[in-house]
Motif scaffolding. Structure first.
Motif, PDB file in Angstrom:
ATOM      1  N   TRP A 430       1.089  -1.434  -0.101  1.00 21.18           N
ATOM      2  CA  TRP A 430      -0.257   0.095  -0.119  1.00 21.18           C
ATOM      3  C   TRP A 430       1.024   1.374  -0.190  1.00 21.18           C
ATOM      4  O   TRP A 430       2.155   0.748   0.501  1.00 21.18           O
ATOM      5  CB  TRP A 430      -1.131  -0.240   1.829  1.00 21.18           C
ATOM      6  CG  TRP A 430      -1.931  -0.780   1.040  1.00 21.18           C
ATOM      7  CD1 TRP A 430      -1.959  -2.346   0.281  1.00 21.18           C
ATOM      8  CD2 TRP A 430      -3.733  -1.084   1.834  1.00 21.18           C
ATOM      9  NE1 TRP A 430      -3.268  -2.432   0.783  1.00 21.18           N
ATOM     10  CE2 TRP A 430      -4.235  -2.206   0.989  1.00 21.18           C
ATOM     11  CE3 TRP A 430      -3.856   0.759   2.395  1.00 21.18           C
ATOM     12  CZ2 TRP A 430      -5.435  -1.929   1.849  1.00 21.18           C
ATOM     13  CZ3 TRP A 430      -4.886   0.340   2.753  1.00 21.18           C
ATOM     14  CH2 TRP A 430      -6.132  -1.286   2.175  1.00 21.18           C
ATOM     15  N   ASN A 432       0.783   5.779   0.518  1.00 19.94           N
ATOM     16  CA  ASN A 432      -0.375   6.715   1.568  1.00 19.94           C
ATOM     17  C   ASN A 432       0.919   7.799   0.386  1.00 19.94           C
ATOM     18  O   ASN A 432       1.971   8.443   0.310  1.00 19.94           O
ATOM     19  CB  ASN A 432       0.132   7.121   3.019  1.00 19.94           C
ATOM     20  CG  ASN A 432      -0.722   6.287   3.192  1.00 19.94           C
ATOM     21  OD1 ASN A 432      -1.258   5.013   3.043  1.00 19.94           O
ATOM     22  ND2 ASN A 432      -1.202   7.085   5.300  1.00 19.94           N
ATOM     23  N   ALA A 486      -4.400   1.400   8.888  1.00 21.86           N
ATOM     24  CA  ALA A 486      -5.133   1.182   7.366  1.00 21.86           C
ATOM     25  C   ALA A 486      -6.173  -0.506   7.456  1.00 21.86           C
ATOM     26  O   ALA A 486      -6.715  -0.794   6.616  1.00 21.86           O
ATOM     27  CB  ALA A 486      -3.890   0.304   6.331  1.00 21.86           C
ATOM     28  N   ARG A 496     -10.982   0.628  -0.773  1.00 25.73           N
ATOM     29  CA  ARG A 496      -9.164   1.390  -1.026  1.00 25.73           C
ATOM     30  C   ARG A 496      -9.694   2.546  -2.199  1.00 25.73           C
ATOM     31  O   ARG A 496     -10.477   1.862  -3.516  1.00 25.73           O
ATOM     32  CB  ARG A 496      -8.549   0.261  -1.710  1.00 25.73           C
ATOM     33  CG  ARG A 496      -9.136  -1.207  -0.339  1.00 25.73           C
ATOM     34  CD  ARG A 496      -8.402  -2.871  -0.716  1.00 25.73           C
ATOM     35  NE  ARG A 496      -8.782  -3.460  -0.164  1.00 25.73           N
ATOM     36  CZ  ARG A 496      -7.474  -4.775   0.179  1.00 25.73           C
ATOM     37  NH1 ARG A 496      -6.867  -4.070  -0.978  1.00 25.73           N
ATOM     38  NH2 ARG A 496      -7.795  -5.361   1.351  1.00 25.73           N
TER      39      ARG A 496
END
Length: 599
Positions: A430, A432, A486, A496
């Protein structure tokens, strides 16, 4: 001792490799390796030269690998599915004299000016290698002579070459034979990638040292694995946690009538999976601990005293401690700290990186970067990482490498890449992202820029656009906080933000041509292909789709179809035509590997 010398002592008529219906004896494999050796010698390759192996699983990899090592040359093992830029960096970093490759990979490597030999013929195009098959011989080298370099991503964002010696490889092979009880009567199933240390040192070499037979497959394919278990006399099976999750609910003891041994490594195996497997199959899943830097074998969970949820005790010849990562002092049993170890399994170092080597190996002790604890009997449990390494389906992803790719986008001000727990893949990648003031970019753009330079399994599967990243007082980004925040979104795929075109199709109830258009578009986006060039009957794997991307596609299909989708349906179907047929079948009850539609 040259590790390849063990090959000279095995009876030639004993089966060595079983691959796609064909059996190669030890004599056959020696002959093929001798052919590669002769061609390499003709090219001037000798002791200490670096030779790239950019090959998929198959007899050609085994022959090329043994041929290189027999000369005292060094095999640089490269994943053939890496992006061109990644491969180019490794070739330049290692200074390879030439490469062994095949097919399309051999073609594009040649365009870069590198001398490339097609290992299927052990020659360059146009020559006739069969006229001079060569003889099997082995160059004598000391134990500390480098044998192989396997690359793992570095914390700086650049891959690091882990140099393993002939002594490292031989120690691990002998230890594996001893602890796993491998004999010449065994057949070891090998679908894990041979370019990786696990496939080479934990499966291939122990089999060769014991005179056993390797049942070799190109990749993990559940149907092919089950077929091999039923018909090929497989006795030992090796995988990563994802392997056992994919097989759960689809396998019974009758499917593997001769299997006596199961083994999992490369990522933590969930305790509940371990216990369910033992109850259902009647045999435990053995575990061990290691990493490429220790060849990769350091502990083993013994059959005579197997402790569930543990990765065993240090193997003979290896010392293991738990230390305080701040000051290096030893910690008592039960306290968590960094795992450090020493022994004949510890690497020579990182190729061309003396500073990184000095940080990792201090006074002979390998500092693993993993957090664990020892119980009173010396059994190790691995609990976390000091580093931010992400393990996706058993493959390592270092966040810095992905972050570097994202920083190439002009709209990105700051980015933090981290792993989020996933029940099927172990972890997902993932990201950010903080955008520059006034700048604009979406998940699809960022995903696309990653796909141009990174292997598919390293590309983030979800993006979060945020105003700031959490930091400690010294300014370090707190990725633990990102992972914790998350978790709720990880449980609900509808939250998502992904790349691709899935978002606009949610709830559309796709069928007919709309379903095919969606799949073609998704594959085109994620494999950098024109959607209309994807042939209906060509295997997805030939386009570069691996199991990680297969799971991602299955997840994306759940929302537009409005129903649960089996996470393994993509690689089981294997082609566009097969996938469309499977998706149009009547819906069965969702199994353990199904993902529900987002609500």
């Amino acid at each position: 001792m040259n590790v390849a010398s063990i090959f000279a002592d095995m009876p030639g008529d004993r089966p060595c490799l079983l691959f796609e219906g064909g059996i190669s004896s030890y004599a056959d494999v020696r002959a093929r390796a001798a052919g590669v050796r002769a061609r390499l010698q003709a090219e001037g390759v000798g002791r200490g030269d670096f030779v790239a192996l950019v090959l998929p699983n198959g007899p050609d990899f085994v022959a090329g690998y043994l041929g290189v090592l027999s000369l005292g040359a060094v095999a640089v093992c490269i994943n053939p599915m890496l992006a061109a830029a990644e491969t180019a960096f490794i070739l330049a970093d290692s200074g390879c004299r030439l490469a062994l490759a095949e097919g399309e990979v051999a073609g594009w490597l040649s365009l870069g000016g590198l001398r490339v030999l097609d290992v299927a013929t052990a020659t360059a195009p146009g020559a006739s290698p069969r006229a001079s098959p060569g003889i099997w011989a082995v160059e004598d080298v000391p134990d500390r002579h480098p044998a192989v370099v396997v690359y793992s991503s570095g914390t700086s964002g650049r891959p690091k070459g882990v140099m393993l010696s002939h002594g490292n490889v031989a120690f691990t092979a002998r230890s594996k034979v001893r602890y796993m009880g491998v004999t010449g009567a065994d057949r070891l199933l090998l679908f894990l990638p041979l370019h990786h240390c696990f496939g080479q040192n934990a499966i291939l070499w122990p089999a060769l040292f014991a005179g056993a037979c390797v049942v070799l497959q190109r990749r993990f394919d559940r149907a092919a694995v089950l077929q091999a278990l039923r018909t090929e006399g497989v006795t030992m099976v090796f995988g990563v946690p994802t392997t056992f999750l994919a097989l759960e609910g689809r396998i019974t003891p009758a499917d593997g009538p001769r299997v006596r041994y199961w083994f999992s490594a490369a990522a933590p195996l969930p305790l509940e999976v371990e216990e369910r497997w033992h109850r259902h199959m009647g045999l435990p899943i053995h575990q061990g601990y290691g990493q490429s830097e220790c060849s990769p074998f350091a502990t083993y969970n013994h059959l005579h005293d197997l402790r569930r949820g543990k990765v065993g005790t240090a193997i003979d010849g290896v010392d293991l401690r738990i230390v305080d990562p701040a000051d290096g002092r030893d910690l008592p049993p039960g306290e968590a700290g960094e795992i450090v170890l020493r022994g004949p399994n510890v690497m020579l170092g990182y190729l061309n990186r003396p500073d990184d080597t000095a940080k990792a190996v201090r006074q002979g002790w390998l500092h693993t970067g993993d957090i664990g604890r020892l119980d009173a009997e010396g059994y190790l449990s691995v609990e976390d990482r000091l580093t931010d390494l992400i393990i996706v389906g058993g493959r390592n992803v270092y966040p810095a490498e992905v972050e570097n790719a994202l920083y190439a986008h002009p709209a990105v001000a700051e980015v933090a890449v981290y792993g989020v727990a996933d029940p099927f893949l172990g972890e997902e990648v993932w990201a950010n992202v903080v955008l520059k003031p006034g700048a604009d970019a979406g998940a699809q753009e960022l995903e696309a820029i990653c796909r141009r330079t990174l292997a598919a399994y390293k590309v983030p599967t979800a993006f979060a656009f945020v105003d700031a990243l959490p930091r400690n007082p010294t300014g370090k980004i707190l990725k633990r906080e990102l992972r914790a925040a998350a978790r709720p979104a990880a449980q609900d795929p509808s939250h998502r933000e992904r790349g691709g075109d899935a978002g606009g199709l949610e709830g559309s109830g796709l069928d007919g041509s709309g379903l095919e258009t969606f799949v073609r578009s998704w594959l085109g986006d994620h494999l950098n292909l024109a959607p209309d060039t994807i042939e209906r009957d060509r295997a997805f794997a030939e386009y570069g789709l691996d199991s990680v991307l297969g799971v991602a596609l299955a997840r994306e299909l759940a929302a537009p179809l409005g129903r649960a989708v089996d996470l393994t349906v993509v690689w089981e179907a294997s082609t566009l035509a097969g996938l469309l047929a499977r998706l149009r079948e009547p819906v069965a009850a969702a199994g353990a590997c199904a993902v529900p539609a987002a609500t």
